[in-house]
Design a protein around this motif. Sequence first.
Motif, PDB file in Angstrom:
ATOM      1  N   LYS A  35      14.007  19.222  10.450  1.00 40.27           N
ATOM      2  CA  LYS A  35      12.938  19.395  11.441  1.00 40.27           C
ATOM      3  C   LYS A  35      11.735  20.160  10.889  1.00 40.27           C
ATOM      4  O   LYS A  35      10.629  20.025  11.395  1.00 40.27           O
ATOM      5  N   LYS A  36      11.993  21.021   9.880  1.00 38.76           N
ATOM      6  CA  LYS A  36      10.935  21.865   9.314  1.00 38.76           C
ATOM      7  C   LYS A  36      10.242  22.683  10.402  1.00 38.76           C
ATOM      8  O   LYS A  36       9.005  22.771  10.465  1.00 38.76           O
ATOM      9  N   SER A  37      11.026  23.265  11.254  1.00 39.88           N
ATOM     10  CA  SER A  37      10.493  24.048  12.369  1.00 39.88           C
ATOM     11  C   SER A  37      10.015  25.412  11.884  1.00 39.88           C
ATOM     12  O   SER A  37      10.538  25.953  10.900  1.00 39.88           O
ATOM     13  N   PRO A  38       9.034  26.011  12.577  1.00 49.76           N
ATOM     14  CA  PRO A  38       8.549  27.340  12.167  1.00 49.76           C
ATOM     15  C   PRO A  38       9.577  28.446  12.379  1.00 49.76           C
ATOM     16  O   PRO A  38       9.479  29.510  11.771  1.00 49.76           O
ATOM     17  N   ILE A  39      10.548  28.204  13.251  1.00 48.72           N
ATOM     18  CA  ILE A  39      11.618  29.182  13.500  1.00 48.72           C
ATOM     19  C   ILE A  39      12.950  28.493  13.269  1.00 48.72           C
ATOM     20  O   ILE A  39      13.195  27.403  13.791  1.00 48.72           O
ATOM     21  N   MET A  40      13.835  29.128  12.507  1.00 46.06           N
ATOM     22  CA  MET A  40      15.169  28.594  12.263  1.00 46.06           C
ATOM     23  C   MET A  40      16.201  29.618  12.702  1.00 46.06           C
ATOM     24  O   MET A  40      16.066  30.819  12.409  1.00 46.06           O
ATOM     25  N   ILE A  41      17.213  29.137  13.399  1.00 47.97           N
ATOM     26  CA  ILE A  41      18.294  30.000  13.867  1.00 47.97           C
ATOM     27  C   ILE A  41      19.615  29.477  13.319  1.00 47.97           C
ATOM     28  O   ILE A  41      19.960  28.308  13.526  1.00 47.97           O
ATOM     29  N   PHE A  42      20.341  30.335  12.640  1.00 46.86           N
ATOM     30  CA  PHE A  42      21.653  29.984  12.092  1.00 46.86           C
ATOM     31  C   PHE A  42      22.683  30.881  12.775  1.00 46.86           C
ATOM     32  O   PHE A  42      22.759  32.071  12.476  1.00 46.86           O
ATOM     33  N   ASP A  43      23.462  30.313  13.661  1.00 48.73           N
ATOM     34  CA  ASP A  43      24.433  31.089  14.436  1.00 48.73           C
ATOM     35  C   ASP A  43      25.814  30.967  13.790  1.00 48.73           C
ATOM     36  O   ASP A  43      26.585  30.059  14.084  1.00 48.73           O
ATOM     37  N   ASP A  44      26.109  31.904  12.884  1.00 45.63           N
ATOM     38  CA  ASP A  44      27.400  31.928  12.184  1.00 45.63           C
ATOM     39  C   ASP A  44      27.713  30.549  11.595  1.00 45.63           C
ATOM     40  O   ASP A  44      28.823  30.030  11.736  1.00 45.63           O
ATOM     41  N   SER A  45      26.715  29.985  10.916  1.00 43.63           N
ATOM     42  CA  SER A  45      26.801  28.583  10.499  1.00 43.63           C
ATOM     43  C   SER A  45      27.363  28.376   9.102  1.00 43.63           C
ATOM     44  O   SER A  45      27.348  27.261   8.590  1.00 43.63           O
ATOM     45  N   LEU A  46      27.845  29.444   8.476  1.00 38.50           N
ATOM     46  CA  LEU A  46      28.456  29.306   7.148  1.00 38.50           C
ATOM     47  C   LEU A  46      29.891  29.819   7.120  1.00 38.50           C
ATOM     48  O   LEU A  46      30.457  30.059   6.061  1.00 38.50           O
ATOM     49  N   SER A  47      30.481  29.977   8.286  1.00 38.14           N
ATOM     50  CA  SER A  47      31.814  30.581   8.371  1.00 38.14           C
ATOM     51  C   SER A  47      32.902  29.700   7.783  1.00 38.14           C
ATOM     52  O   SER A  47      33.958  30.186   7.376  1.00 38.14           O
ATOM     53  N   ALA A  48      32.666  28.356   7.727  1.00 42.43           N
ATOM     54  CA  ALA A  48      33.718  27.439   7.268  1.00 42.43           C
ATOM     55  C   ALA A  48      33.519  26.972   5.836  1.00 42.43           C
ATOM     56  O   ALA A  48      34.261  26.113   5.360  1.00 42.43           O
ATOM     57  N   VAL A  49      32.504  27.516   5.130  1.00 44.04           N
ATOM     58  CA  VAL A  49      32.285  27.094   3.744  1.00 44.04           C
ATOM     59  C   VAL A  49      32.792  28.184   2.805  1.00 44.04           C
ATOM     60  O   VAL A  49      32.845  29.373   3.167  1.00 44.04           O
ATOM     61  N   ASP A  50      33.131  27.810   1.588  1.00 51.57           N
ATOM     62  CA  ASP A  50      33.632  28.777   0.614  1.00 51.57           C
ATOM     63  C   ASP A  50      32.481  29.636   0.089  1.00 51.57           C
ATOM     64  O   ASP A  50      31.303  29.337   0.297  1.00 51.57           O
ATOM     65  N   ALA A  51      32.847  30.716  -0.594  1.00 48.92           N
ATOM     66  CA  ALA A  51      31.854  31.688  -1.050  1.00 48.92           C
ATOM     67  C   ALA A  51      30.838  31.074  -2.005  1.00 48.92           C
ATOM     68  O   ALA A  51      29.640  31.381  -1.944  1.00 48.92           O
ATOM     69  N   LYS A  52      31.293  30.190  -2.892  1.00 44.67           N
ATOM     70  CA  LYS A  52      30.387  29.581  -3.864  1.00 44.67           C
ATOM     71  C   LYS A  52      29.359  28.690  -3.168  1.00 44.67           C
ATOM     72  O   LYS A  52      28.155  28.765  -3.460  1.00 44.67           O
ATOM     73  N   THR A  53      29.831  27.851  -2.241  1.00 44.27           N
ATOM     74  CA  THR A  53      28.907  26.967  -1.505  1.00 44.27           C
ATOM     75  C   THR A  53      27.958  27.780  -0.650  1.00 44.27           C
ATOM     76  O   THR A  53      26.766  27.459  -0.536  1.00 44.27           O
ATOM     77  N   GLU A  54      28.482  28.859  -0.052  1.00 48.08           N
ATOM     78  CA  GLU A  54      27.630  29.733   0.760  1.00 48.08           C
ATOM     79  C   GLU A  54      26.487  30.298  -0.077  1.00 48.08           C
ATOM     80  O   GLU A  54      25.331  30.305   0.347  1.00 48.08           O
ATOM     81  N   GLU A  55      26.792  30.750  -1.283  1.00 44.93           N
ATOM     82  CA  GLU A  55      25.764  31.309  -2.153  1.00 44.93           C
ATOM     83  C   GLU A  55      24.709  30.265  -2.523  1.00 44.93           C
ATOM     84  O   GLU A  55      23.506  30.557  -2.533  1.00 44.93           O
ATOM     85  N   LEU A  56      25.148  29.017  -2.793  1.00 47.07           N
ATOM     86  CA  LEU A  56      24.206  27.947  -3.124  1.00 47.07           C
ATOM     87  C   LEU A  56      23.293  27.641  -1.940  1.00 47.07           C
ATOM     88  O   LEU A  56      22.073  27.461  -2.107  1.00 47.07           O
ATOM     89  N   ILE A  57      23.873  27.579  -0.745  1.00 48.26           N
ATOM     90  CA  ILE A  57      23.071  27.278   0.457  1.00 48.26           C
ATOM     91  C   ILE A  57      22.072  28.389   0.716  1.00 48.26           C
ATOM     92  O   ILE A  57      20.896  28.144   1.029  1.00 48.26           O
ATOM     93  N   LEU A  58      22.511  29.643   0.569  1.00 51.55           N
ATOM     94  CA  LEU A  58      21.611  30.770   0.822  1.00 51.55           C
ATOM     95  C   LEU A  58      20.447  30.793  -0.165  1.00 51.55           C
ATOM     96  O   LEU A  58      19.314  31.109   0.207  1.00 51.55           O
ATOM     97  N   LYS A  59      20.714  30.434  -1.412  1.00 50.12           N
ATOM     98  CA  LYS A  59      19.630  30.359  -2.397  1.00 50.12           C
ATOM     99  C   LYS A  59      18.618  29.284  -2.017  1.00 50.12           C
ATOM    100  O   LYS A  59      17.404  29.473  -2.131  1.00 50.12           O
ATOM    101  N   THR A  60      19.116  28.142  -1.557  1.00 49.92           N
ATOM    102  CA  THR A  60      18.228  27.061  -1.127  1.00 49.92           C
ATOM    103  C   THR A  60      17.416  27.488   0.085  1.00 49.92           C
ATOM    104  O   THR A  60      16.206  27.214   0.171  1.00 49.92           O
ATOM    105  N   LEU A  61      18.056  28.178   1.015  1.00 48.80           N
ATOM    106  CA  LEU A  61      17.355  28.621   2.226  1.00 48.80           C
ATOM    107  C   LEU A  61      16.250  29.610   1.893  1.00 48.80           C
ATOM    108  O   LEU A  61      15.177  29.594   2.515  1.00 48.80           O
ATOM    109  N   GLN A  62      16.499  30.477   0.923  1.00 49.71           N
ATOM    110  CA  GLN A  62      15.461  31.433   0.538  1.00 49.71           C
ATOM    111  C   GLN A  62      14.194  30.721   0.085  1.00 49.71           C
ATOM    112  O   GLN A  62      13.078  31.149   0.380  1.00 49.71           O
ATOM    113  N   THR A  63      14.378  29.602  -0.606  1.00 54.33           N
ATOM    114  CA  THR A  63      13.222  28.833  -1.084  1.00 54.33           C
ATOM    115  C   THR A  63      12.585  28.045   0.054  1.00 54.33           C
ATOM    116  O   THR A  63      11.364  28.055   0.237  1.00 54.33           O
ATOM    117  N   GLU A  64      13.423  27.350   0.835  1.00 57.97           N
ATOM    118  CA  GLU A  64      12.906  26.464   1.881  1.00 57.97           C
ATOM    119  C   GLU A  64      12.333  27.214   3.076  1.00 57.97           C
ATOM    120  O   GLU A  64      11.511  26.673   3.811  1.00 57.97           O
TER     121      GLU A  64
END
Length: 599
Positions: free
Chosen positions: A491-520
């Motif tokens: 959606k590329k919305s100006p506001i993004m809300i993540f409500d405990d949305s990484l609870s089911a992923v492993d630590a490695k995948t979580e770190e990769l997603i968080l790095k991508t989010l920091q950029t995006e």
Amino acid sequence: MKTRPIFHQHLFQHKWGYLLGSGLLTISLVLQLGVPLLLEDFTDGIQHLSIQVSDLWNLAVWFIVLGIGIFLFRSSGRIYIFRLSRMLERDLRTKLFSHWETLPADYYQQERIGNLMAHAVNDVNILRQIGMQGVFQTVEAMVLISITISMMAGTIDLYLTLLVLIPLPGLTYLAYRFRTNIRMHSSKVQEAIGTLTSRVQEFCTGIRIIKTYVQEQEEMKKFTKENVENVKANKRLIRSNSLFTSLSQGIVGLSYLLSVVFGSILVMKGTITLGEFVAFNTYLSFLVAPIENLGKVINLFQQGKAADMRLSDVLATTPDIKDEEGIFRLNKFEGDIRIQNLSFQYKNSKGYALRNINLTIKKGTSIGIVGKIGSGKSTLVNLLLRVYNPPKKSIFINNYDIHDLPLKTLRTSIGYVPQTNFLFSSTIKENIAFDPSIYQDKDIYKAAKQAHVYEDIIDFPEGFDTPLGERGFSLSGGQRQRVSIARAMIKKSPIMIFDDSLSAVDAKTEELILKTLQTEMKGRTSVIISHRISTIRKADQIIVLDEGKIVEQGTHESLLERNGTYKKMFVQQSNEFTLEDSIPSSYSERTVRIKKRRG
């Protein structure tokens, strides 16, 4: 002012269509009355041996002409009336679904899914039947009964007609006596269907848990109990309907008996001819079906009245969350959020879910929200989305009170990844592109890569066109979460809300997603809720909620400098691979002691 019943509104709206259909049906009924007249002439001709072969040919031609006319006008009237009833069904279901979309979340927490399905299927079907069989058979009964009785009394014998009509007012008395019971039993049947449907829906959704805990027999007992109640409710309705119909037929049968007995006497006395007797009984046979149907129609209208009341109650439910008068017609806004003295209490709840929340989130910054279960984290997000209505002058976006913003603009401008990752039973591609905007395949693939679910998807035989099962259960929990993240990222919305949305992923995948989010997420505001400190530790600011209040606020490093709730949570969640990188040097000795104690 009392609202007109739903079916009455439909009838009034399409009155000219129903009049046309009724007119065509009336013509066919008038033509039908020509049959007894032909039979009268034929019978008298046979009795007096005055009929010729040419008369038989003429009689056959007239029967054919009448048959064709009856068929054409009756079928045309039936098609026209039935088409209008299908329009009622279509429009009512559309109106019902459209109204459901306006109702707030707490409505669906109070209503069972089975009841909603019963409204959309059973109640609408009953009103459709009224528009079809109800209208058709009512017109048929009124027209055929009135003109048939006129022919019987005017052309054959008035007193015989009055005699056979004596039992018929009993139908009115029966209808009066049975109407309340039938309406009550009809409502009970609909309630039983709703309960049974809810049970089946719950069973299908929780089948994995049921099997895991070996509860098949217990669930079968529950289903059997509710199924028995459904059968009992239907039996009571059938008993009332059957008794009413049987008594109605008995009354009609008594009229027929009077006609045969006293009509035969009149023939033997020469008061009426044998042909008139045959015509009279043919007329009476025309009355049998309409009068029997009239009883069924009365029952149907009683069921329809109950269904109409239930649907009217649903449609009369007013949404609490809607665009108010005087809203600003904004198509988009930036991501500045200000929360001022926000306190919120759910309906029928004794305590407050949030208490005196004051918070400022600048455009392009990120905020992490942590706290134990029930501390108010998801409530705060639901208020930002106006899933529930916050108090006025408590939440501002770009200095606009959230109540003054159009709901569509508000929700379009916020990308949301919910705590429960609901996916629809369509394809993966359609779930990611679940938005009013139209996206190209390249946009969908990019969002999937940002959520680090692209490789998983292309491993499926059908790739992005893979159809998902109910609620997306054909995917793993982590895959469902990442598809939900991709759905929000596209959606590329100006506001993004993540409500405990990484609870089911492993630590490695979580770190990769968080790095991508920091950029995006550069230039966009992000609200991240999590039970994991690792998910929110790089946020620009972090708040800790406890019992609906902000008990701590600051950055990851500043919060660790305190001996508060955040530090306790961090220490509990830390492990030997992350402690030394995350805790400031002043805590390194304590870290070593913790590691040794765990080792």
